[in-house]
Design a protein around this motif. Structure first.
Motif, PDB file in Angstrom:
ATOM      1  N   MET A   1      50.709  53.702  40.067  1.00 24.09           N
ATOM      2  CA  MET A   1      50.547  52.258  40.190  1.00 24.09           C
ATOM      3  C   MET A   1      50.464  51.883  41.668  1.00 24.09           C
ATOM      4  O   MET A   1      51.255  52.351  42.477  1.00 24.09           O
ATOM      5  N   THR A   2      49.485  51.041  42.031  1.00 28.23           N
ATOM      6  CA  THR A   2      49.329  50.587  43.411  1.00 28.23           C
ATOM      7  C   THR A   2      49.341  49.067  43.456  1.00 28.23           C
ATOM      8  O   THR A   2      49.080  48.386  42.456  1.00 28.23           O
ATOM      9  N   PHE A   3      49.636  48.535  44.650  1.00 30.66           N
ATOM     10  CA  PHE A   3      49.607  47.087  44.814  1.00 30.66           C
ATOM     11  C   PHE A   3      48.191  46.549  44.607  1.00 30.66           C
ATOM     12  O   PHE A   3      48.006  45.432  44.123  1.00 30.66           O
ATOM     13  N   GLN A   4      47.191  47.337  44.974  1.00 35.56           N
ATOM     14  CA  GLN A   4      45.820  46.902  44.793  1.00 35.56           C
ATOM     15  C   GLN A   4      45.485  46.739  43.315  1.00 35.56           C
ATOM     16  O   GLN A   4      44.850  45.767  42.903  1.00 35.56           O
ATOM     17  N   GLN A   5      45.938  47.694  42.506  1.00 34.24           N
ATOM     18  CA  GLN A   5      45.728  47.579  41.058  1.00 34.24           C
ATOM     19  C   GLN A   5      46.413  46.344  40.496  1.00 34.24           C
ATOM     20  O   GLN A   5      45.857  45.629  39.650  1.00 34.24           O
ATOM     21  N   LEU A   6      47.621  46.082  40.935  1.00 36.77           N
ATOM     22  CA  LEU A   6      48.330  44.887  40.466  1.00 36.77           C
ATOM     23  C   LEU A   6      47.608  43.617  40.893  1.00 36.77           C
ATOM     24  O   LEU A   6      47.551  42.638  40.141  1.00 36.77           O
ATOM     25  N   ALA A   7      47.051  43.616  42.114  1.00 34.49           N
ATOM     26  CA  ALA A   7      46.315  42.444  42.581  1.00 34.49           C
ATOM     27  C   ALA A   7      45.071  42.209  41.731  1.00 34.49           C
ATOM     28  O   ALA A   7      44.737  41.057  41.396  1.00 34.49           O
ATOM     29  N   TYR A   8      44.380  43.292  41.348  1.00 35.45           N
ATOM     30  CA  TYR A   8      43.203  43.153  40.477  1.00 35.45           C
ATOM     31  C   TYR A   8      43.628  42.598  39.118  1.00 35.45           C
ATOM     32  O   TYR A   8      42.960  41.718  38.546  1.00 35.45           O
ATOM     33  N   PHE A   9      44.718  43.095  38.589  1.00 41.95           N
ATOM     34  CA  PHE A   9      45.210  42.640  37.284  1.00 41.95           C
ATOM     35  C   PHE A   9      45.558  41.152  37.329  1.00 41.95           C
ATOM     36  O   PHE A   9      45.186  40.376  36.433  1.00 41.95           O
ATOM     37  N   VAL A  10      46.264  40.712  38.373  1.00 39.89           N
ATOM     38  CA  VAL A  10      46.633  39.303  38.496  1.00 39.89           C
ATOM     39  C   VAL A  10      45.390  38.439  38.638  1.00 39.89           C
ATOM     40  O   VAL A  10      45.303  37.340  38.065  1.00 39.89           O
ATOM     41  N   ALA A  11      44.392  38.898  39.368  1.00 40.98           N
ATOM     42  CA  ALA A  11      43.160  38.132  39.530  1.00 40.98           C
ATOM     43  C   ALA A  11      42.456  37.935  38.200  1.00 40.98           C
ATOM     44  O   ALA A  11      41.965  36.841  37.897  1.00 40.98           O
ATOM     45  N   VAL A  12      42.382  38.993  37.375  1.00 43.54           N
ATOM     46  CA  VAL A  12      41.766  38.864  36.053  1.00 43.54           C
ATOM     47  C   VAL A  12      42.549  37.876  35.201  1.00 43.54           C
ATOM     48  O   VAL A  12      41.964  37.038  34.490  1.00 43.54           O
ATOM     49  N   ALA A  13      43.870  37.950  35.245  1.00 41.22           N
ATOM     50  CA  ALA A  13      44.694  37.033  34.463  1.00 41.22           C
ATOM     51  C   ALA A  13      44.491  35.586  34.906  1.00 41.22           C
ATOM     52  O   ALA A  13      44.507  34.665  34.082  1.00 41.22           O
ATOM     53  N   ASP A  14      44.275  35.367  36.189  1.00 44.15           N
ATOM     54  CA  ASP A  14      44.142  34.005  36.697  1.00 44.15           C
ATOM     55  C   ASP A  14      42.803  33.376  36.343  1.00 44.15           C
ATOM     56  O   ASP A  14      42.747  32.190  35.979  1.00 44.15           O
ATOM     57  N   VAL A  15      41.703  34.139  36.476  1.00 40.08           N
ATOM     58  CA  VAL A  15      40.374  33.537  36.298  1.00 40.08           C
ATOM     59  C   VAL A  15      39.740  33.887  34.951  1.00 40.08           C
ATOM     60  O   VAL A  15      38.702  33.325  34.601  1.00 40.08           O
ATOM     61  N   ARG A  16      40.341  34.865  34.230  1.00 42.58           N
ATOM     62  CA  ARG A  16      39.864  35.270  32.902  1.00 42.58           C
ATOM     63  C   ARG A  16      38.387  35.648  32.930  1.00 42.58           C
ATOM     64  O   ARG A  16      37.607  35.280  32.055  1.00 42.58           O
ATOM     65  N   SER A  17      38.039  36.416  33.974  1.00 45.53           N
ATOM     66  CA  SER A  17      36.670  36.910  34.110  1.00 45.53           C
ATOM     67  C   SER A  17      36.709  38.100  35.053  1.00 45.53           C
ATOM     68  O   SER A  17      37.241  38.008  36.171  1.00 45.53           O
ATOM     69  N   PHE A  18      36.139  39.256  34.603  1.00 44.06           N
ATOM     70  CA  PHE A  18      36.088  40.423  35.470  1.00 44.06           C
ATOM     71  C   PHE A  18      35.172  40.174  36.669  1.00 44.06           C
ATOM     72  O   PHE A  18      35.461  40.605  37.791  1.00 44.06           O
ATOM     73  N   THR A  19      34.067  39.474  36.430  1.00 42.99           N
ATOM     74  CA  THR A  19      33.107  39.227  37.508  1.00 42.99           C
ATOM     75  C   THR A  19      33.708  38.345  38.587  1.00 42.99           C
ATOM     76  O   THR A  19      33.650  38.652  39.782  1.00 42.99           O
ATOM     77  N   ARG A  20      34.313  37.198  38.174  1.00 39.05           N
ATOM     78  CA  ARG A  20      34.903  36.281  39.159  1.00 39.05           C
ATOM     79  C   ARG A  20      36.130  36.901  39.837  1.00 39.05           C
ATOM     80  O   ARG A  20      36.384  36.654  41.006  1.00 39.05           O
ATOM     81  N   ALA A  21      36.875  37.699  39.079  1.00 38.23           N
ATOM     82  CA  ALA A  21      38.035  38.364  39.676  1.00 38.23           C
ATOM     83  C   ALA A  21      37.595  39.335  40.764  1.00 38.23           C
ATOM     84  O   ALA A  21      38.217  39.430  41.831  1.00 38.23           O
ATOM     85  N   ALA A  22      36.505  40.083  40.487  1.00 37.08           N
ATOM     86  CA  ALA A  22      35.989  41.018  41.480  1.00 37.08           C
ATOM     87  C   ALA A  22      35.515  40.270  42.721  1.00 37.08           C
ATOM     88  O   ALA A  22      35.752  40.704  43.859  1.00 37.08           O
ATOM     89  N   GLU A  23      34.857  39.131  42.530  1.00 38.01           N
ATOM     90  CA  GLU A  23      34.385  38.343  43.663  1.00 38.01           C
ATOM     91  C   GLU A  23      35.558  37.837  44.507  1.00 38.01           C
ATOM     92  O   GLU A  23      35.515  37.876  45.746  1.00 38.01           O
ATOM     93  N   SER A  24      36.614  37.361  43.851  1.00 31.90           N
ATOM     94  CA  SER A  24      37.761  36.838  44.595  1.00 31.90           C
ATOM     95  C   SER A  24      38.494  37.938  45.359  1.00 31.90           C
ATOM     96  O   SER A  24      39.101  37.694  46.399  1.00 31.90           O
ATOM     97  N   CYS A  25      38.421  39.183  44.846  1.00 32.43           N
ATOM     98  CA  CYS A  25      39.078  40.303  45.517  1.00 32.43           C
ATOM     99  C   CYS A  25      38.167  41.001  46.515  1.00 32.43           C
ATOM    100  O   CYS A  25      38.628  41.905  47.246  1.00 32.43           O
ATOM    101  N   GLY A  26      36.896  40.618  46.533  1.00 32.22           N
ATOM    102  CA  GLY A  26      35.971  41.201  47.487  1.00 32.22           C
ATOM    103  C   GLY A  26      35.558  42.619  47.153  1.00 32.22           C
ATOM    104  O   GLY A  26      35.300  43.422  48.066  1.00 32.22           O
ATOM    105  N   VAL A  27      35.483  42.968  45.852  1.00 29.31           N
ATOM    106  CA  VAL A  27      35.070  44.311  45.437  1.00 29.31           C
ATOM    107  C   VAL A  27      34.001  44.182  44.368  1.00 29.31           C
ATOM    108  O   VAL A  27      33.780  43.115  43.788  1.00 29.31           O
ATOM    109  N   ALA A  28      33.336  45.305  44.095  1.00 27.38           N
ATOM    110  CA  ALA A  28      32.343  45.320  43.017  1.00 27.38           C
ATOM    111  C   ALA A  28      33.064  45.280  41.678  1.00 27.38           C
ATOM    112  O   ALA A  28      34.169  45.816  41.524  1.00 27.38           O
ATOM    113  N   GLN A  29      32.413  44.662  40.689  1.00 23.52           N
ATOM    114  CA  GLN A  29      33.044  44.526  39.365  1.00 23.52           C
ATOM    115  C   GLN A  29      33.380  45.879  38.734  1.00 23.52           C
ATOM    116  O   GLN A  29      34.467  46.040  38.161  1.00 23.52           O
TER     117      GLN A  29
END
Length: 313
Positions: free
Chosen positions: A1-29
């Motif tokens: 488990m990494t902090f980066q993985q947790l940040a991706y998980f929280v982003a998906v939970a917040d925006v309920r979209s893999f695409t928008r979560a990836a954009e907010s985290c600055g990574v490819a979907q």
């Protein structure tokens, strides 16, 4: 488990979209998706139901992890901030100014203590009269300065913390007879030749103002020198000088005679009011206040000098 993985998980939970979560985290979907699946494998449970009609939703395991993940990320951010402050102290810089008498009487030892505690912080010292130091602070050429509070108050562009209340006394050479039995008044002082520092020194302005108010015309032996030169001239018998009590420490060739009525001055630590102090500046301020407290509680100062306890805030 990494902090980066947790940040991706929280982003998906917040925006309920893999695409928008990836954009907010600055990574490819695809990168976000792979990392989230790796987290699920690590925990042994699905965290997101990807088949929801309105986008991904949290599973019961995901709902249980979310508040823990938020707290872990917040704690990590706190840890980064704490470490950054320490790193800042190790690589910071403090530009300090002080009048010559304060460099002689207080600052030299305080700088030694600060350097011992923070050896990697670059220290720059500027020695000058109080008025030039105030101008340097306002122009941003100094971070902090020990200055004398003038009768009209400190420049409104500065934030000042009063530190010391110090008496001004008459210096004479011990090689000659004392100028009086106990004290010297302004009229008696006016009959003696004086060694006077250059313009810009507050002690010069204070002395001349007091003599003028007493109706006394001063007689000069030498005027225009720096404080070290003034003290050496007095030691050599050139004349008397009105100087701060702090400068008598460690000078056995100087005699201190009190002046009546007494003249006092207030020493303050000043900085720009519109700029927040850096970590290094705060560390220097704390070190200086601590040093003055220890000095006051121990053997104290030469002459009449009192530490002013800074009030909270």
């Amino acid at each position: 488990m990494t902090f980066q993985q947790l940040a991706y998980f929280v982003a998906v939970a917040d925006v309920r979209s893999f695409t928008r979560a990836a954009e907010s985290c600055g990574v490819a979907q695809p990168t976000l998706s792979r990392q989230l699946m790796a987290l699920e494998r690590e925990l042994g449970a699905a965290l997101v139901d990807r088949g929801g009609r309105d986008g991904p939703v949290l599973t019961p395991a995901g709902a249980a992890l979310l508040p823990l993940a938020r707290r872990m990320l917040a704690d990590a951010d706190t840890a980064r901030t704490a470490v950054a402050e320490i790193v800042g102290l190790r690589s910071g810089r403090v530009r300090v100014g002080a009048t010559p008498s304060l460099c002689i009487g207080v600052l030299a030892d305080a700088l030694r203590v600060f350097h011992d505690q923070y050896p990697d912080i670059a220290l720059e010292l500027s020695e000058s009269g109080s008025q030039p130091l105030v101008r340097s602070l306002v122009r941003g050429e100094l971070d902090l300065a020990l200055v004398i509070v003038p009768p009209g108050g400190i420049d409104p562009a500065l934030h000042a913390t009063p530190l010391l209340r110090e008496r001004l006394s008459v210096a004479s050479p011990t090689s000659e007879r004392a100028p009086s039995r106990g004290s010297l008044n302004l009229h008696e002082l006016g009959r003696r030749h004086l060694v006077m520092p250059r313009k810009g020194y507050d002690v010069r302005e204070t002395t001349l103002r007091a003599l003028t108010e007493a109706g006394v015309t001063p007689r000069f032996a030498v005027e225009g020198g720096e404080m070290d030169a003034v003290l050496r001239l007095v030691e050599a018998g050139t004349g008397l000088a009105v100087v701060p009590d702090l400068v008598f420490a460690g000078r056995p060739r100087l005699r201190r005679t009190v002046l009546t009525p007494p003249l006092y001055r207030t020493v303050a630590l000043a900085r720009r009011a519109d700029l927040a102090p850096t970590h290094a500046m705060r560390a220097f301020t704390d070190t200086l206040l601590s040093f003055l407290g220890v000095l006051s509680a121990g053997d104290g100062f030469t002459g009449d000098v009192q530490v002013i306890r800074p009030t909270a805030g």
